[in-house]
Design an enzyme around this catalytic site. Structure first.
Site, PDB file in Angstrom:
ATOM      1  N   ASP A 140      11.941 -35.408 -21.050  1.00  0.00           N
ATOM      2  CA  ASP A 140      10.808 -35.857 -19.891  1.00  0.00           C
ATOM      3  C   ASP A 140       9.649 -36.209 -20.359  1.00  0.00           C
ATOM      4  O   ASP A 140       8.757 -36.685 -19.530  1.00  0.00           O
ATOM      5  CB  ASP A 140      10.947 -34.936 -18.716  1.00  0.00           C
ATOM      6  CG  ASP A 140      12.324 -34.759 -18.034  1.00  0.00           C
ATOM      7  OD1 ASP A 140      12.976 -35.771 -18.210  1.00  0.00           O
ATOM      8  OD2 ASP A 140      12.157 -33.952 -17.160  1.00  0.00           O
ATOM      9  N   LYS A 159       6.487 -34.601 -11.677  1.00  0.00           N
ATOM     10  CA  LYS A 159       7.185 -35.579 -11.131  1.00  0.00           C
ATOM     11  C   LYS A 159       8.363 -35.242 -10.124  1.00  0.00           C
ATOM     12  O   LYS A 159       8.765 -33.549 -10.291  1.00  0.00           O
ATOM     13  CB  LYS A 159       7.749 -36.169 -12.464  1.00  0.00           C
ATOM     14  CG  LYS A 159       8.740 -35.345 -13.369  1.00  0.00           C
ATOM     15  CD  LYS A 159      10.151 -35.283 -12.933  1.00  0.00           C
ATOM     16  CE  LYS A 159      10.862 -34.491 -13.872  1.00  0.00           C
ATOM     17  NZ  LYS A 159      12.315 -33.809 -13.612  1.00  0.00           N
TER      18      LYS A 159
HETATM   19  O1  C5P Z   1      14.499 -32.215 -23.795  1.00  0.00           O
HETATM   20  P1  C5P Z   1      14.402 -31.081 -22.979  1.00  0.00           P
HETATM   21  O2  C5P Z   1      14.186 -29.779 -23.863  1.00  0.00           O
HETATM   22  O3  C5P Z   1      13.566 -31.141 -21.818  1.00  0.00           O
HETATM   23  O4  C5P Z   1      15.842 -30.707 -22.332  1.00  0.00           O
HETATM   24  C1  C5P Z   1      16.080 -29.486 -21.798  1.00  0.00           C
HETATM   25  C2  C5P Z   1      17.666 -29.352 -21.730  1.00  0.00           C
HETATM   26  O5  C5P Z   1      18.261 -29.990 -20.834  1.00  0.00           O
HETATM   27  C3  C5P Z   1      18.178 -29.705 -23.388  1.00  0.00           C
HETATM   28  O6  C5P Z   1      18.250 -28.610 -24.331  1.00  0.00           O
HETATM   29  C4  C5P Z   1      19.736 -30.378 -22.872  1.00  0.00           C
HETATM   30  O7  C5P Z   1      20.608 -29.073 -22.809  1.00  0.00           O
HETATM   31  C5  C5P Z   1      19.455 -30.605 -21.230  1.00  0.00           C
HETATM   32  N1  C5P Z   1      19.482 -32.109 -21.437  1.00  0.00           N
HETATM   33  C6  C5P Z   1      20.718 -32.663 -21.632  1.00  0.00           C
HETATM   34  N2  C5P Z   1      20.503 -34.038 -21.384  1.00  0.00           N
HETATM   35  C7  C5P Z   1      19.277 -34.770 -21.098  1.00  0.00           C
HETATM   36  C8  C5P Z   1      18.043 -34.440 -20.999  1.00  0.00           C
HETATM   37  C9  C5P Z   1      18.252 -32.885 -21.018  1.00  0.00           C
HETATM   38  O8  C5P Z   1      21.575 -32.246 -21.759  1.00  0.00           O
HETATM   39  N3  C5P Z   1      19.449 -36.133 -20.950  1.00  0.00           N
END
Ligand code: C5P
Length: 303
Positions: A137, A12
């Site tokens: 995501d 994406k």
């Molecule tokens: O959810 P995911 O593990 O993909 O996100 C990676 C990191 O990005 C999270 O640990 C967080 O620190 C940050 N993040 C965030 N806010 C979001 C998405 C991701 O702070 N909406």
């Protein structure tokens, strides 16, 4: 035992990304426009008697239990009380640490694929809760196409207008950690209030060239601080893309991949050649609409 299943796991880009603030859970409240593109990893799922095994041809992708695809399989196996296991083979094409959602896409593809292999009949709606627990995501990749992402980015709404465009993708070869970029954002976060360029964008014709000028990526400055070597490259990349007629030239997610949107294949190929001439690694791909993403399920074939 069911035969193996091959699925495509698409990348994406974020056409725009607004950071609205920090949430109580430590994540960030977002408003983003997701778009699937044709660049994809190939994933083969082979049922086995027990255990979850991951194989991948990319040195930066872990093949142990920390791999998000393995976590997806384990989460679904527990949820559906399945006793058997699966071997997950990932052929990587999506750059790692590029802000292109490769890991999240792999996880969603595994959920959708195992839903079929194990004949669970859950579908995107039934898999949503498991998906959002795996990562912010992941839910988007259950749907694909052009979609609005709210909350942590995990509340996803497909847009009525699906974008059709050529995409020139530039991989600066500087992997960036999403968590570290978000951590840097906090320092410089200025409240956006109710101003929303994305709202103005979706209320206009997507194909209209001017609408794209409204879009921003609030993570870009933090990404450039996180990877200082990216700054010079970013200027060059954006310069070439805009000179070659890109309607939008932007950083995807937390980076480090940049992309340009083009109306036609010829202009996209010209831009790609111009980037290559500057020593930059670029490739031409296309947007994948919601309908095309759904239809790609038909290409998921048993082997
Ligand atoms: O959810 P995911 O593990 O993909 O996100 C990676 C990191 O990005 C999270 O640990 C967080 O620190 C940050 N993040 C965030 N806010 C979001 C998405 C991701 O702070 N909406």
């Amino acid at each position: 035992m069911t035969r193996a299943l091959r699925v495509r796991s698409y990348a994406k880009v974020n056409l725009g990304l607004e950071v609205l603030g920090v949430r109580e859970d430590g994540y960030h409240e977002l408003r983003t426009l997701f778009q699937t593109i044709d660049l994809h990893d190939d994933i083969t799922l082979r049922p086995r008697k027990a255990g979850i095994v991951v194989r991948c041809d990319h040195p930066l992708v872990p093949t142990d239990a920390t791999n998000l695809a393995a976590q997806a399989a384990e989460a679904l196996r527990r949820y559906a009380r399945i006793a058997s296991g699966v071997e997950i083979t990932i052929r990587k094409r999506i750059p790692v640490g590029g802000g292109l959602g490769g890991g999240s896409s792999n996880a969603a593809a595994v959920l959708l694929g195992l839903d079929r292999i194990w004949r669970l009949g859950l579908g995107p709606a039934g898999l949503h809760l498991l998906a959002r627990r795996l990562g912010a995501d992941v839910p988007f990749f259950l749907l694909g196409g052009t979609a609005l992402g709210l909350a942590r980015g995990d509340e996803v709404y497909p847009l009525h207008q699906q974008l059709r465009a050529w995409v020139v993708l530039v991989d600066p070869g500087l992997p960036v950690s999403t968590a570290r970029v978000f951590a840097r954002v906090d320092a410089g976060l200025t409240p956006r209030g109710n101003s929303s360029s994305i709202f103005y964008f979706v209320s206009r014709e997507l194909q209209g060239a001017r609408a794209f000028r409204l879009l921003v990526n609030d993570l870009e400055e933090a990404a450039l601080e996180e990877a200082p070597a990216l700054r010079g490259q970013a200027r060059r990349i954006r310069g070439v893309l805009l000179k070659e007629g890109a309607r939008l030239a932007a950083l995807s997610g937390s980076g480090s991949s940049y992309f340009g949107l083009f109306d036609g294949a010829r202009a996209a190929r010209r831009a790609c050649a111009a980037l290559a001439a500057e020593g930059l690694q670029a490739q031409v791909t296309r947007t994948v609409t919601l309908e095309q993403y759904r239809g790609s399920g038909a290409r998921r074939r048993a082997r």
